[in-house]
Design a protein around this motif. Structure first.
Motif, PDB file in Angstrom:
ATOM      1  N   GLY A  13       0.801  -1.216   0.000  1.00 49.53           N
ATOM      2  CA  GLY A  13       0.000   0.000   0.000  1.00 49.53           C
ATOM      3  C   GLY A  13       0.829   1.258   0.000  1.00 49.53           C
ATOM      4  N   THR A  14       0.359   2.252   0.730  1.00 45.89           N
ATOM      5  CA  THR A  14       1.004   3.557   0.760  1.00 45.89           C
ATOM      6  C   THR A  14       1.202   3.993   2.202  1.00 45.89           C
ATOM      7  N   TYR A  15       2.099   4.918   2.412  1.00 40.05           N
ATOM      8  CA  TYR A  15       2.392   5.442   3.744  1.00 40.05           C
ATOM      9  C   TYR A  15       2.125   6.932   3.749  1.00 40.05           C
ATOM     10  N   VAL A  16       1.248   7.347   4.620  1.00 41.27           N
ATOM     11  CA  VAL A  16       0.806   8.735   4.620  1.00 41.27           C
ATOM     12  C   VAL A  16       1.057   9.396   5.970  1.00 41.27           C
ATOM     13  N   VAL A  17       1.227  10.719   5.929  1.00 40.57           N
ATOM     14  CA  VAL A  17       1.327  11.535   7.125  1.00 40.57           C
ATOM     15  C   VAL A  17       0.065  12.390   7.211  1.00 40.57           C
ATOM     16  N   VAL A  18      -0.546  12.463   8.379  1.00 42.79           N
ATOM     17  CA  VAL A  18      -1.747  13.268   8.568  1.00 42.79           C
ATOM     18  C   VAL A  18      -1.352  14.739   8.641  1.00 42.79           C
ATOM     19  N   THR A  19      -1.882  15.530   7.717  1.00 37.53           N
ATOM     20  CA  THR A  19      -1.570  16.964   7.677  1.00 37.53           C
ATOM     21  C   THR A  19      -2.819  17.833   7.649  1.00 37.53           C
ATOM     22  N   ASP A  20      -4.005  17.214   7.649  1.00 34.04           N
ATOM     23  CA  ASP A  20      -5.218  18.005   7.449  1.00 34.04           C
ATOM     24  C   ASP A  20      -6.415  17.291   8.067  1.00 34.04           C
ATOM     25  N   TYR A  21      -7.497  18.044   8.223  1.00 40.06           N
ATOM     26  CA  TYR A  21      -8.785  17.473   8.617  1.00 40.06           C
ATOM     27  C   TYR A  21      -9.651  17.381   7.369  1.00 40.06           C
ATOM     28  N   GLY A  22     -10.359  16.267   7.209  1.00 38.64           N
ATOM     29  CA  GLY A  22     -11.222  16.134   6.051  1.00 38.64           C
ATOM     30  C   GLY A  22     -12.256  15.042   6.257  1.00 38.64           C
ATOM     31  N   GLU A  23     -13.483  15.298   5.809  1.00 36.14           N
ATOM     32  CA  GLU A  23     -14.556  14.319   5.897  1.00 36.14           C
ATOM     33  C   GLU A  23     -14.991  13.926   4.491  1.00 36.14           C
ATOM     34  N   GLY A  24     -15.155  12.626   4.268  1.00 33.94           N
ATOM     35  CA  GLY A  24     -15.596  12.129   2.980  1.00 33.94           C
ATOM     36  C   GLY A  24     -16.790  11.209   3.142  1.00 33.94           C
ATOM     37  N   ASP A  25     -17.026  10.373   2.145  1.00 39.32           N
ATOM     38  CA  ASP A  25     -18.140   9.428   2.139  1.00 39.32           C
ATOM     39  C   ASP A  25     -17.746   8.194   2.949  1.00 39.32           C
ATOM     40  N   ARG A  26     -17.925   8.295   4.288  1.00 41.04           N
ATOM     41  CA  ARG A  26     -17.572   7.207   5.206  1.00 41.04           C
ATOM     42  C   ARG A  26     -16.100   6.811   5.052  1.00 41.04           C
ATOM     43  N   THR A  27     -15.242   7.804   4.856  1.00 42.43           N
ATOM     44  CA  THR A  27     -13.816   7.567   4.687  1.00 42.43           C
ATOM     45  C   THR A  27     -13.045   7.992   5.927  1.00 42.43           C
ATOM     46  N   ASP A  28     -11.944   7.280   6.199  1.00 39.36           N
ATOM     47  CA  ASP A  28     -11.009   7.710   7.231  1.00 39.36           C
ATOM     48  C   ASP A  28      -9.858   8.516   6.639  1.00 39.36           C
ATOM     49  N   PHE A  29      -9.592   8.358   5.349  1.00 37.56           N
ATOM     50  CA  PHE A  29      -8.469   9.034   4.715  1.00 37.56           C
ATOM     51  C   PHE A  29      -8.900   9.722   3.422  1.00 37.56           C
ATOM     52  N   ILE A  30      -8.573  11.002   3.313  1.00 45.73           N
ATOM     53  CA  ILE A  30      -8.688  11.733   2.052  1.00 45.73           C
ATOM     54  C   ILE A  30      -7.259  12.095   1.661  1.00 45.73           C
ATOM     55  N   MET A  31      -6.733  11.390   0.679  1.00 47.65           N
ATOM     56  CA  MET A  31      -5.309  11.436   0.374  1.00 47.65           C
ATOM     57  C   MET A  31      -4.969  12.440  -0.716  1.00 47.65           C
ATOM     58  N   SER A  32      -3.710  12.860  -0.701  1.00 44.26           N
ATOM     59  CA  SER A  32      -3.182  13.580  -1.853  1.00 44.26           C
ATOM     60  C   SER A  32      -3.164  12.608  -3.034  1.00 44.26           C
ATOM     61  N   PRO A  33      -3.257  13.100  -4.273  1.00 44.46           N
ATOM     62  CA  PRO A  33      -3.219  12.184  -5.425  1.00 44.46           C
ATOM     63  C   PRO A  33      -1.972  11.314  -5.435  1.00 44.46           C
ATOM     64  N   ARG A  34      -0.845  11.857  -4.998  1.00 44.42           N
ATOM     65  CA  ARG A  34       0.398  11.094  -4.968  1.00 44.42           C
ATOM     66  C   ARG A  34       0.277   9.894  -4.023  1.00 44.42           C
ATOM     67  N   ALA A  35      -0.297  10.101  -2.851  1.00 44.44           N
ATOM     68  CA  ALA A  35      -0.460   9.003  -1.897  1.00 44.44           C
ATOM     69  C   ALA A  35      -1.457   7.975  -2.406  1.00 44.44           C
ATOM     70  N   TYR A  36      -2.559   8.444  -2.974  1.00 43.09           N
ATOM     71  CA  TYR A  36      -3.611   7.553  -3.459  1.00 43.09           C
ATOM     72  C   TYR A  36      -3.070   6.648  -4.574  1.00 43.09           C
ATOM     73  N   ALA A  37      -2.276   7.217  -5.473  1.00 38.75           N
ATOM     74  CA  ALA A  37      -1.728   6.444  -6.591  1.00 38.75           C
ATOM     75  C   ALA A  37      -0.797   5.347  -6.121  1.00 38.75           C
ATOM     76  N   ARG A  38      -0.134   5.577  -5.010  1.00 40.04           N
ATOM     77  CA  ARG A  38       0.860   4.617  -4.545  1.00 40.04           C
ATOM     78  C   ARG A  38       0.252   3.338  -3.988  1.00 40.04           C
ATOM     79  N   MET A  39      -1.062   3.269  -3.869  1.00 43.02           N
ATOM     80  CA  MET A  39      -1.688   2.011  -3.468  1.00 43.02           C
ATOM     81  C   MET A  39      -1.726   1.014  -4.618  1.00 43.02           C
ATOM     82  N   GLY A  40      -1.593   1.484  -5.856  1.00 44.49           N
ATOM     83  CA  GLY A  40      -1.712   0.611  -7.012  1.00 44.49           C
ATOM     84  C   GLY A  40      -0.502  -0.270  -7.237  1.00 44.49           C
ATOM     85  N   ARG A  41      -0.728  -1.422  -7.850  1.00 45.71           N
ATOM     86  CA  ARG A  41       0.358  -2.352  -8.145  1.00 45.71           C
ATOM     87  C   ARG A  41       1.332  -1.781  -9.159  1.00 45.71           C
TER      88      ARG A  41
END
Length: 250
Positions: A93-121
Motif C-alpha cells: 500500500g502507501t504510507y501517509v502523514v496526517v496533515t489536514d482534517y477532512g470528511e468524505g463518504d464514510r472515509t477515514d483518509f482523504i489522500m493527496s493524489p500522490r499518496a492515493y496512486a501509490r496504493m496501485g500495483r
C-alpha cells in the motif's frame, strides 16, 4: 505524476518516512478517497497548520482525516494504508502523514493524489483506482522516522514579537501525539500552559520575556509523559523562524 519508489528504484527522498513493516498491530477496515491537487502533493492550507511542510513532507504522500483527528493531536501521525482490491493493489500500500482534517463518504483518509496512486500495483492500476474515486482499505498506525532531524519548533507567521507567540512542532518521530505544550514562567517558577490554537499550533498571549523554554506532553507507547526541549527559543525570536529542540522521540 511521480509515482511511488517501488516503481522508480533508486529514488532518494531526504524526508522519507521508514515504516515498521514487522509490527503485529492489526489493520482496521475503512474507506479512502483523494482530493484534487495541481501538482499531486499536499496542500499548504491544511488544518494542522503545517504550511509548506504539510505539502511536501513524506514526498507529498499526505492525507486529511476525520475520525483520527483527535482535536488536532492526530496531526503528524503516520499510517500504512492499503486497498482491498488484489487485482489493482499490492500488499504494501502507501504510507501517509496526517496533515489536514477532512470528511468524505464514510472515509477515514482523504489522500493527496500522490499518496492515493501509490496504493496501485503499477501505474495502470493506479489510474484505475482514480476512476473508482472511493476504495475499500485497511490501515494501521506506524512509527514516523525522520533520519537526521530533531523535533523542530517553528514560530508561526502570525506571531507578534514580543506580545503574541505561536509555535508549531515538526518532525515528531515514533507513534507519538503532542497533546499539550507549556512555557516556563521564570518569575513565577512554574510551567504555564499554552493554548491549542488549531491543529498542532499552540499559542500564548504576553509570553515570558527573554529565552523561551518549552516542554510538550507526549502520548505514545510509553503512556503520557512530558519532554522538555533542550534548546531554548532565543529571546529575540522571529516570526517564521525555526529552532532545533535538540530532542527526538522514539
Amino acid at each position: 505524476m511521480e509515482l511511488h519508489s517501488k516503481y522508480q528504484l533508486g529514488l532518494v527522498c531526504v524526508m522519507l518516512l521508514l515504516p515498521a513493516l514487522c509490527t503485529s498491530q492489526d489493520f482496521t477496515s475503512s474507506r479512502a478517497t483523494y482530493y484534487g491537487s495541481p501538482d499531486c502533493y499536499g496542500t499548504p492550507r491544511g488544518a494542522c497548520g503545517y504550511g509548506e511542510y504539510g505539502r511536501t513532507v513524506n514526498d507529498g504522500s499526505v492525507a486529511g482525516v476525520a475520525g483520527l483527528w483527535r482535536n488536532g493531536s492526530g496531526c503528524g501521525g503516520c499510517y500504512q494504508v492499503r486497498c482491498k482490491n488484489p487485482q489493482l493493489c499490492d500488499d504494501y500500500g502507501t504510507y501517509v502523514v496526517v496533515t489536514d482534517y477532512g470528511e468524505g463518504d464514510r472515509t477515514d483518509f482523504i489522500m493527496s493524489p500522490r499518496a492515493y496512486a501509490r496504493m496501485g500495483r503499477h501505474p495502470d492500476a493506479s489510474e484505475e483506482l482514480f476512476k473508482y474515486g472511493v476504495v475499500e482499505v485497511e490501515y494501521r498506525r506506524i512509527p514516523c522516522r525522520y533520519g537526521g532531524y530533531n523535533i523542530v519548533l517553528r514560530v508561526q507567521e502570525q506571531s507578534r514579537y514580543p506580545d503574541y507567540f505561536a509555535v508549531l512542532i515538526l518532525y515528531v518521530a515514533g507513534q507519538n501525539d503532542i497533546t499539550a505544550v507549556q512555557v516556563w514562567q521564570e518569575d513565577c517558577k512554574e510551567w504555564r500552559p499554552m493554548r491549542r490554537s488549531y491543529g498542532v499550533v499552540f499559542d500564548a498571549e504576553n509570553p515570558p520575556r527573554g529565552e523561551l523554554m518549552l516542554r510538550f506532553q507526549v502520548r505514545g507507547r510509553a503512556g503520557l509523559y512530558w519532554v522538555q526541549a533542550r534548546n531554548a527559543i532565543p529571546g529575540n525570536w522571529e516570526a517564521g523562524a525555526a529552532y532545533d529542540s535538540q530532542v527526538q522521540l522514539d
